[in-house]
Each structure stands twice: as C-alpha cells, then as structure tokens.
Scaffold this active site. Sequence first.
Site, PDB file in Angstrom:
ATOM      1  N   GLU B  60      68.769 -61.181  89.368  1.00 32.44           N
ATOM      2  CA  GLU B  60      67.462 -61.707  88.973  1.00 32.44           C
ATOM      3  C   GLU B  60      67.303 -61.786  87.460  1.00 32.44           C
ATOM      4  O   GLU B  60      66.751 -62.752  86.923  1.00 32.44           O
ATOM      5  CB  GLU B  60      66.331 -60.859  89.568  1.00 32.44           C
ATOM      6  CG  GLU B  60      66.130 -61.025  91.074  1.00 32.44           C
ATOM      7  CD  GLU B  60      67.045 -60.119  91.898  1.00 32.44           C
ATOM      8  OE1 GLU B  60      67.861 -59.379  91.302  1.00 32.44           O
ATOM      9  OE2 GLU B  60      66.941 -60.137  93.144  1.00 32.44           O
ATOM     10  N   HIS B 129      58.555 -54.810  99.385  1.00 31.80           N
ATOM     11  CA  HIS B 129      58.614 -56.228  99.737  1.00 31.80           C
ATOM     12  C   HIS B 129      57.237 -56.790 100.079  1.00 31.80           C
ATOM     13  O   HIS B 129      57.129 -57.784 100.796  1.00 31.80           O
ATOM     14  CB  HIS B 129      59.552 -56.459 100.941  1.00 31.80           C
ATOM     15  CG  HIS B 129      61.004 -56.232 100.649  1.00 31.80           C
ATOM     16  ND1 HIS B 129      61.531 -54.976 100.486  1.00 31.80           N
ATOM     17  CD2 HIS B 129      62.025 -57.099 100.486  1.00 31.80           C
ATOM     18  CE1 HIS B 129      62.844 -55.082 100.245  1.00 31.80           C
ATOM     19  NE2 HIS B 129      63.159 -56.350 100.246  1.00 31.80           N
TER      20      HIS B 129
END
Lengths: 329, 324
Positions: B60, B129
């Site tokens: 990322e 999440h």
Amino acid sequence: MSHTLAPFATDRLLELYRGMRLVREAEERLSALFAEGEIPGFIHLSIGQEAVPVGVASVLDEADTLASNHRGHGHAIAKGLDLDRFFLELLGKQDGYCRGRGGSMHVADMKLGMLGANGIVGAGLPIAVGSALAHKIRGTGHIAVVFFGDGALAEGVLHESMNLAQLWSLPVLFVCENNGWSEFTEGARQLTTDPQRMAAAYGMKATKVDGNDVIAVAGAAREAVATVRAGKGPCLLECVTRRVRGHFEGDPQKYRDAGDVAAATRDDPLARCESQLIADGISQADIEAVKTATAARVDAAVAKARAGPPPSPADTLADVYSPPREVAT
Amino acid sequence: MNEVRFGQAINKALADAMTADPSVIVLGEDVARPGGPFGVTRGLLDRFGPERVRDTPISEAAIVGASVGAAMTGLRPVVEIMFMDFVTLTMDALVNQAAKARFMFGGQLSVPMVVRMPHGGGINAGPQHSQCLEAWLAHVPGLKVVCPATVADAYGLTRAAIADDDPVIVVENKALYAAKGDLPDTAAATPIGRARTARAGRDATIVSYGAMVPVALAAAADLGRDGVDAEVIDLRSLQPWDEPAVLASLARTHRLVIAHEAVEAFGVGAEIAARMSDVGFDELDGPIVRVGAPFMPPPFAKTLEDWFRPDAAKIVAAVKRTMA
C-alpha cells in the site's frame, strides 16, 4: 569498484569539477549563513559527497525526473536548478523556488523534473517509481532517478518500491549514497545486509562504485542509465562515500570518533578530482580560476537572497489547493 | 435511465473517465484480473489493457507513493485501497507527500490522484476491516474527501474526483455496494463540496453522509409518524464540506443532529457542530446532538456489531432530545 574510465576527456572532467565546486561552495556558504542565524530551521549538508549527484546528473537528460531526500542540495544544484532561487528558498524568501513554503528539505523545480527534496527518509523511492511508471505509460523515453542514503535501506517502503520497479521493469535508477551513517548511528548497527545483496534479492542489476571518484560515478551512472533508458528495467547504483559533516548543521557528533571525521575529510572528492586534472595537464591557475568564479557566483546568489523580500501570509492559503476548474464529463 | 448497483456506477465512472482521458490509470490489489475484491473494477482490464489497469503487490505504501510520482509526471492515477483500515500503511504518501506537494513546492504543481477506499461495518469484518477513518483524512490540509450515498453520486463524485487537480479520497461504504438506484445515461460529475437535500423538512435538520443517509431517511420517516418533519442533508463531500447548505437548513429548522457511522468523538460531526455553534449560534433552539459509534474499535460478533453501528432509533432519539 573499478569503474574508472580512462582515458576520460579532460574538458569533461573539468566540467564535473565545476559542478562539484558549485555544490561545495554553495553548501559551505549555507553552513556559514546557518551559523550566523540567517537560515531558519535546520539543514543537512552533503559536503564530501558531491561526486555522486554531479557524476550521476552529468549523464541525465533535462527531462529525466529526479526524487531527492533531506540531504538534497547537491541533487538540486547538479540537476541544474537556478542558484538564485535556490538560495532565496533556503533563506525563506518570496522569490525562492517554493516561495518560502518549503525550505531546504523541499526544494523542487518541476520544469527541470526535480520532484523535490524530501523530509521523510525513503519517501522519494515510490515517487520515483511512480514517475518512472508515468514515463513508461506515456512513452516519454525519459527515466526517473532517486537519491537516498544508506539510512533509507531499513525503511519498508524502499523494499516495496524496489520490488515494484523490478516487477514492472520500470525505467528508474536507484542511487544509494552510502555514507556509512544513518543519522547518529553507523550503518553497521542498522542492517544485517547491504544494498548489493538487497538488489540481488529482487533480481535487480546493481553496481558499486567509489562514490568519491567522480569519474567512476559518472562512468557507472552512464552504463546504468543506458540500461534503464533502453527499457531493460531498473538498476541500483551504490556509491560509497563519506559524510564529512554532522547529520544536521550544528550536530556536535558526540557519537562519532574524531578519526572518522578526519578520514572522511581527507577522502575529498574535489581534491581527488583536482589531482587528476593536474595530472591531465590543467594548471593550478585554471583550478583557482574555477574556484574564484564559483565563489563569485555564490556571492551573487547570497546577496540576492539576503535582499529578497520575505513571503507574505496573505496569499499562502491559496497554495493548499489548485485553483478551481470547470469539470467536464 | 438505468437501474444499476452502487458498485457498477463507480465502475462506469472509472470506465468513462478512462475513455475520456488516456492519462487516467487504475491500480491496486486485485483490481485488474480479479476485477476488485468488491467487483468494482470488473472488466476494466479487458477494455483498457494491462498498461492502464494494474494489479499491484500488497504494498500500500508504495502504490500510493508511486501514484504521487505518477501524478507529478502527467498521469491521473486512481488507486484502490482494499479496506479503509489499510490507509494506515499509506499515510506518509497521503499526508506528507500528496497533500503537501502543491503547497510546499510553492504552487508549482498539482497532484491529481484519487484513492478509493471502502469503509464501514455490516459484514462482521471485525476491528481491522470495518473502520470509518475519514476524519483523519479530512483533517489534512491539501486532501479532499468525498463519500457518496447514492448511485448517482457514486458515479458523479468518482468522476469529479478523477477530474479534480488535487488528491481526492473517495470513501465508499461497503454496505452500499449492492444498493440499487437510477443512473441516467447522461450522468454527470457531482461538484465536490456541495451537499444535497435528501429530504426536505421544517422541524429539525439531520446532517449525514454515506451509508448513514438512508438510515437518516428511515429515521425521518419514523419521526414523521410522530409529527416531526425532519430535513436530511447528504453532505456528499466532507472536505470541503458545504457549510452554507448546513447553515441554511439550520436557519429553517433551528435544530441540528449530525449522524455518522464513525466513532462520535473527534469526528466529522465534531467539526460541523463546532462551526454551527459559532456561525449558527443565533439559529439554535436546542443543543446540537451527534450520533456516532461508541468510542471503541468495531467489534466482530453480529450482536456486538449491530449494537455498535448507529441506527435509525438512535437518530430518532437524538432528534427528540434536541427538540425537547
């Protein structure tokens, strides 16, 4: 480390010497200005490392892009940035490169592909990788170069960036200025590996040169740049050099042996280049002439920077976002 | 006019933007061949090819950092971060690089890039999440943040984000991906920074965004049965947010509730409440009440997550409180 190309045209070597002298003169002047309190904030000098940016930049095209780091004055000057605007920025003036918003760690010139010095260790790597991706997709034929110190080798994003560059075979040259120090700690106490083995782990072509030998740097950079520009994927160029000054100006370096500083000072890339020039038949007078002309050029830039007006807070907010534009879909 | 799902509207926005502008590229984890973990980028690889639609490694920091460099070198990258929770790994690239480049280089350049990221709970994905972290990003000068609630805005805000010259974060609530709505054939960009009145009302204003907008509308329907006529404002953009629109609504209703799925403390609602208690002080006939998640990580078990996420009953209670 035997990349020295002989014979090396004397006029080209003199050009490299001029480039190194300009970086040295500029940084010595910055050191004095900083000591006198004329430069706000703090600065990191690359004195003793000039052969790396000057040697590498000598084989780049103007449109090649470059990402730099916190010790980036040499990268900017070697890429051809205007010395007046450079000093104006370092002194925090309105007409500086960044109009006083950035300072030493953020000098940039988009017209020359200088994507900025950077205050975050390792942050230039993914920026250069992305710039290389743009070159590839747009078919510009240009390459991206990133300079980073050995301290960045322990940053996670460096590894992500090297992997991505190799995976996508991007036109990017990674230049590691291995000066042996990560801020206040020796490299040997930071890493279990070294740049060559890291590159090998990613299947990346890598070269190691004496980073204080400008001929060696320029020669190795020429080969690496040719490979990268030919679309054969990224390369790592490790330039072994020495940090003469502290991590930042004013750093008392209590963590460092006096002998280490002395050895770094003795292994001077400019002195080595001068010896080579003399051996090649250049006179001492010619070398002195370069020094005098360079000092005069820096004097002029400093005078202009001192006289420049400070930025006004009035228009500062306007730089946070781009001017509004009609959106068409 | 076609009925499409929220995720398909984003897909169409990406495809239309890529068709209109060859400098737009799409990259992220599993976005190309697999078509995205939520299917949002399905079909783009076939249409636009592997140069412009790229599966990336699970890196990322590097893919957002590379997007900054690509944006500085003539592209308009659109990155997908698989879950907003993973934005933690990209923070240097977003906060220190993308957001500041224009400013710290003295206005020499813009960084036209988009980072899409789904937030929110509802699928029992647990503490790493499900988070709604948009307030972090809205707090950073140089970033823009949008959060669509409708199919039309999923398309329109995505188009506007890609066309924008600055880095824009598009926050997509994953509970909305399957939601259906009408998308006109001639769908257009939704201007960034302009709110929408989702329901007009006279008695109280409920400001919300993203997946809380349909919840706020359900609350307004409930309140209507009790004789309370609530107005629902869909912010659409969080940074910049439409302060004039919120103030105008408050000036009509004199009561204000702000509802979001993110934790209540130090959130988007706090900023709106602070501004309205200042510029809207004379309009207020009751306390400004916030509705948000309790100050804790999103829990996993269904009973816990259902309790954790704000619902219509909590918004109804908040409106009644400010009207008491």
